[in-house]
Design an enzyme around this catalytic site. Structure first.
Site, PDB file in Angstrom:
ATOM      1  N   GLY A 231       0.827  -1.017  -0.009  1.00  0.00           N
ATOM      2  CA  GLY A 231       0.099  -0.099  -0.086  1.00  0.00           C
ATOM      3  C   GLY A 231       0.903   1.109   0.028  1.00  0.00           C
ATOM      4  O   GLY A 231       1.972   1.260  -0.064  1.00  0.00           O
ATOM      5  N   SER A 232       0.443   2.333   0.167  1.00  0.00           N
ATOM      6  CA  SER A 232       1.125   3.686   0.187  1.00  0.00           C
ATOM      7  C   SER A 232       0.109   4.885   0.302  1.00  0.00           C
ATOM      8  O   SER A 232      -1.036   4.852  -0.076  1.00  0.00           O
ATOM      9  CB  SER A 232       1.809   3.812  -1.285  1.00  0.00           C
ATOM     10  N   ASN A 233       0.699   5.790   0.726  1.00  0.00           N
ATOM     11  CA  ASN A 233      -0.088   7.371   0.397  1.00  0.00           C
ATOM     12  C   ASN A 233       1.009   8.266  -0.644  1.00  0.00           C
ATOM     13  O   ASN A 233       2.109   7.939  -0.205  1.00  0.00           O
ATOM     14  CB  ASN A 233      -0.035   7.965   1.772  1.00  0.00           C
ATOM     15  N   ASN A 506      -4.294   4.428  -2.219  1.00  0.00           N
ATOM     16  CA  ASN A 506      -4.936   2.922  -2.633  1.00  0.00           C
ATOM     17  C   ASN A 506      -6.220   2.497  -3.008  1.00  0.00           C
ATOM     18  O   ASN A 506      -6.501   1.697  -3.498  1.00  0.00           O
ATOM     19  CB  ASN A 506      -4.228   1.844  -1.802  1.00  0.00           C
ATOM     20  N   ARG A 535      -8.489   5.583   5.210  1.00  0.00           N
ATOM     21  CA  ARG A 535      -7.137   6.188   5.071  1.00  0.00           C
ATOM     22  C   ARG A 535      -7.271   7.207   3.683  1.00  0.00           C
ATOM     23  O   ARG A 535      -6.479   8.351   3.967  1.00  0.00           O
ATOM     24  CB  ARG A 535      -6.090   5.055   4.506  1.00  0.00           C
TER      25      ARG A 535
END
Length: 782
Positions: A231-233, A506, A535
């Site tokens: 995942g990631s931001n 994501n 998120r």
């Protein structure tokens, strides 16, 4: 550019004529160091700044420095990719999960040995760019292997995980390309490894049926791309939203902390040709996310489904034959043999059978969708990334970009990103979101025409195409502007340039900026007009809150990512306190009432809310106000204090902590931590369900708490630009540069992370030479 196709083990690759220019044997020999040289300058926290006169030398220095920090993790990956895990570690143990989803060494070995036996990677790297790797990618990979081998030959191995191990051996250029190839397949073939290896036709009178109805299979497909370890931001801010009118980027990928899919930080320079700083996945010769003097980029895991399935209609009485265009066609049967270590230490040859159709390998399921091989039908996996070795091409092209326009051209021309989006900013003040990746050429029109009955359901629900294998016309074909057959045209993907901001956490492209929703794209790319995760909402709320107070500065972005705002708590804590008091639970109510709604290490009440909320999220009635497409950032909301599932979750969480003798108001850091060489290091942040940008997925140990981080924030960068001056950068490698417990850089940045500290980026030469404790290593080929 039509060309004849060669099929290798059922996979379409380039025509034979294209394979001639580069002899395949060149990549399989140990590379010579002759003529290679590099200078490595180490600054604070062991960050290497590698300078060379050419790409081979740059790879040489990079491979050497990478081996110095993470030799054992990289070497484990080499054993995996050579299909030799069972030989050294036995068949039943589980691999580390960094290169495939295989649950056992034996399954991993059978899968990767089948790849190696096919010769597909050798053929792909022998093809000229843009189909195969560019000359620069070949050179940097060759140099990387030579540098790795140089460190290995010096014998200064201190990591007990592999010191003296029989499986620690030199590598070739081919080994480097195989790692990139495996990473590309992680979204499809690599996520179904067990199911490919286990696929076998029904025998005798065996009757197989799916455990799921079509509706249940379609519902399960919604979770197809869910992966807690990936995942990631990322947030890119443009001129209208920054204090200095230039670009600003946050990159916050969430990746494993322990296995071979860790990031490793570096700075690579070829004077006059390349100057880029950032991080690459272990074993990568190039930087995967980072910045140049005027451009910065990061990636987030995309929602596009990087594969399609094909339903085969089997010939009655023969489950290994199927119909195509009214004619019978046999499945291909391949025997794969690996060496397996026995309990007495001897080796035994074990053979397994893999089955393929013209559309790809047969699979027993694609978790979580159950797809059994029956006497009536079977399912084949079509993975376009099984002919993709272009990731290094894309990374090198982005490493040379000076603007977001350069980046967009690079993405469209190289077409090498397998399963990620790109978020970027430049010194002009432009912010970019682009989901240009390698997906099957399944447009909505094609899906309507070619999906099977089940495929129509799964495609609507999740973008998963299940195509009709009885028609050869329903195999994804060549699209205009693509560098390989069977992939979606680059102009069909969502792209957004903004002067304020773009962001991704994501979810799909749809809400990259709520002021300009992206609509009308093929379903295989992602969903639209659908509820966002907490998120995603947390990131959008944080950006909007900051802009409500003033324009972004670099420190503002640093504060944003490590504020540890618990968006679930902001939405539900007050209602949970009311519910708790209605239940007359006493102490838990007061703990939650006093909680500061963050996941900082010193936050009291965060652990109680965490354990309660994880149990409550399965409830269908948590919110009174449902999702509203006209207000997607702020819905659903209004916690339902009457939810019986939430009430039970709170009671259970209180009981769990009390049984573990953990005070309900214990500071989070007392029970969320990692231990490095006997030192307990508190860790802030929290799980996906809480909507915390600083994502941390940790292992729960009853009686102690979260005692080790499995995945979460990894290489974090905040990059700002200020005229002609050096990029103003702060970085953090949360788990530190080295996996070697004897290294001084095994836990130094982890301590920094615990205190919300940052390392100052050193990009310009003067900044590097002024670094305290600067250490210089000169390498010359022998």
């Amino acid at each position: 550019m039509p060309r004849p196709l060669l099929r290798v083990a059922g996979t379409a690759v380039l025509g034979v004529a294209l394979l001639a220019p580069v002899p395949a044997f060149a990549a399989t020999e140990l590379p010579s160091e002759r003529g290679m040289s590099a200078t490595i300058r180490y600054t604070e926290y062991g960050i290497p700044h590698i300078t060379a006169k050419d790409y081979a030398g740059l790879g040489y220095g990079t491979g050497y420095a990478a081996a110095k920090d993470n030799l054992c993790l990289i070497a484990q990956g080499v054993v995996t990719l050579r299909g030799e895990r069972s030989k050294y570690f036995g068949p039943e143990a589980a691999p580390d999960g960094s290169l495939s989803s295989a649950s056992t060494n034996l399954a991993s070995d059978v899968f990767f040995t089948s790849v190696n036996d096919s010769g597909i990677v050798e053929k792909l790297i022998a093809a000229p760019a843009p189909y195969g790797p560019a000359a620069e990618a070949r050179e940097i990979s060759r140099g990387w292997a030579a540098g790795y081998n140089r460190f290995l030959s010096e014998g200064e191995i201190t990591d007990p995980a592999c010191k003296g191990a029989a499986w620690l051996r030199p590598v070739t250029e081919l080994d480097v390309h195989r790692r990139g190839y495996a990473l590309a397949m992680l979204g499809a073939s690599g996520r179904s490894t067990d199911q490919i290896v286990a696929a076998a036709p029904p025998g005798g009178n065996e009757v197989r049926r799916s455990t799921q109805s079509p509706q249940e299979a379609a519902k399960a497909a919604r979770n197809l791309m869910a992966d807690a370890a990936m995942g990631s931001n990322a947030i890119a801010v443009g001129s209208q939203a920054t204090a200095n009118g230039r670009g600003l980027l946050l990159g916050n990928p969430h990746y494993p902390w322990h296995n071979g899919r860790r990031f490793w930080q570096m700075h690579q320079t070829i004077p006059g040709k390349l100057d880029v700083s950032g991080a690459g996945l272990l074993g990568s010769p190039a930087i995967n996310i980072g910045h140049t003097s005027t451009f910065a980029w990061s990636h987030t895991v995309a929602t596009g489904v990087p594969f399609s399935l094909t339903e085969l209609r089997l010939v009655p009485g023969d489950p290994t034959s199927y119909f195509v265009d009214g004619k019978k066609e046999k499945l291909t049967k391949r025997q794969v043999t690996v060496q397996v270590k026995q309990q007495d230490g001897s080796l035994k040859r074990v053979t397994r059978t893999l089955w393929r159709s013209r559309y790809g390998p047969i699979v027993m399921s694609v978790p979580p969708v159950d797809l059994p091989w029956t006497t009536w039908n079977a399912y084949a996996l079509t993975d376009p990334n099984a002919t993709n070795v272009r990731l290094a091409n894309t990374s090198l092209a982005l490493s040379k970009a000076r603007t977001t326009d350069d980046a967009l051209r690079a993405l469209k021309q190289t077409q090498g990103l397998p399963w990620v989006n790109t978020i970027a900013a430049d010194s002009r003040g432009r912010a970019l979101f682009a989901q240009i990746q390698v997906l099957p050429n399944v447009t909505d029109e094609f899906a309507d025409r070619c999906n099977s009955l089940l495929g129509h359901l799964t495609f609507r629900q999740a973008g998963l195409a299940i195509l009709d294998g009885t028609r050869s016309s329903c195999a994804p074909g060549k699209a205009p502007g693509t560098v390989q057959p069977g992939i979606l045209a680059p102009d069909r993907y969502p792209v957004l340039h903004r002067a304020d901001y773009v962001t991704n956490s994501n979810d799909s492209y749809w809400l990259s900026n709520p002021r300009q929703p992206l609509n009308g794209y093929d379903r295989i790319i992602g969903d639209e007009n659908a509820e966002r995760t907490l998120r995603t909402r947390s990131g959008l709320v944080a950006v909007q809150d900051q802009l409500g107070q003033g324009r972004f500065t670099r420190p503002d972005m640093q504060d944003l990512v490590f504020a540890n705002r618990n968006i679930a708590g902001e939405l539900a804590a007050e209602g949970s306190v009311k519910m708790c008091r209605e239940m007359r639970l006493g102490e838990p109510c007061e703990v939650l009432a006093k909680w500061d709604r963050t996941a900082d290490t010193g936050s009291r009440g965060a652990l109680l809310f965490d354990r309660y909320w994880r149990k409550a999220t399965a409830a269908w009635d948590l919110w009174k106000t449902p999702f509203d497409v006209s207000d997607p950032v702020n819905t659903p909301r209004d916690f339902n204090t009457a939810s019986w599932a939430a009430r039970k979750a709170l009671i259970d969480a209180v009981g769990e902590l009390r049984t573990s003798s953990i005070p309900l108001d214990a500071p989070l850091g007392d029970h969320q931590y990692v231990t490095r060489n006997g030192e307990k290091i508190p860790v802030g942040g929290g799980t996906e369900a809480l909507g915390i940008l600083n994502k941390i997925e940790a292992r729960w140990t009853p009686g102690q708490g979260y005692t080790e981080v499995g995945t979460g924030s990894s290489y974090v960068q905040v990059v700002s630009f200020d005229g002609d001056r050096c990029p103003d950068t702060r970085t953090l490698m949360t788990y530190s540069q080295s996996a070697d417990p004897t290294s001084p850089h095994h836990a130094d940045q982890t301590r920094l992370f615990s205190k919300k500290g940052w390392a100052t980026g050193r990009f310009c030469q003067d900044d590097i030479t002024k670094a305290p404790g600067l250490k210089v290593v000169q390498l010359s080929g022998r």
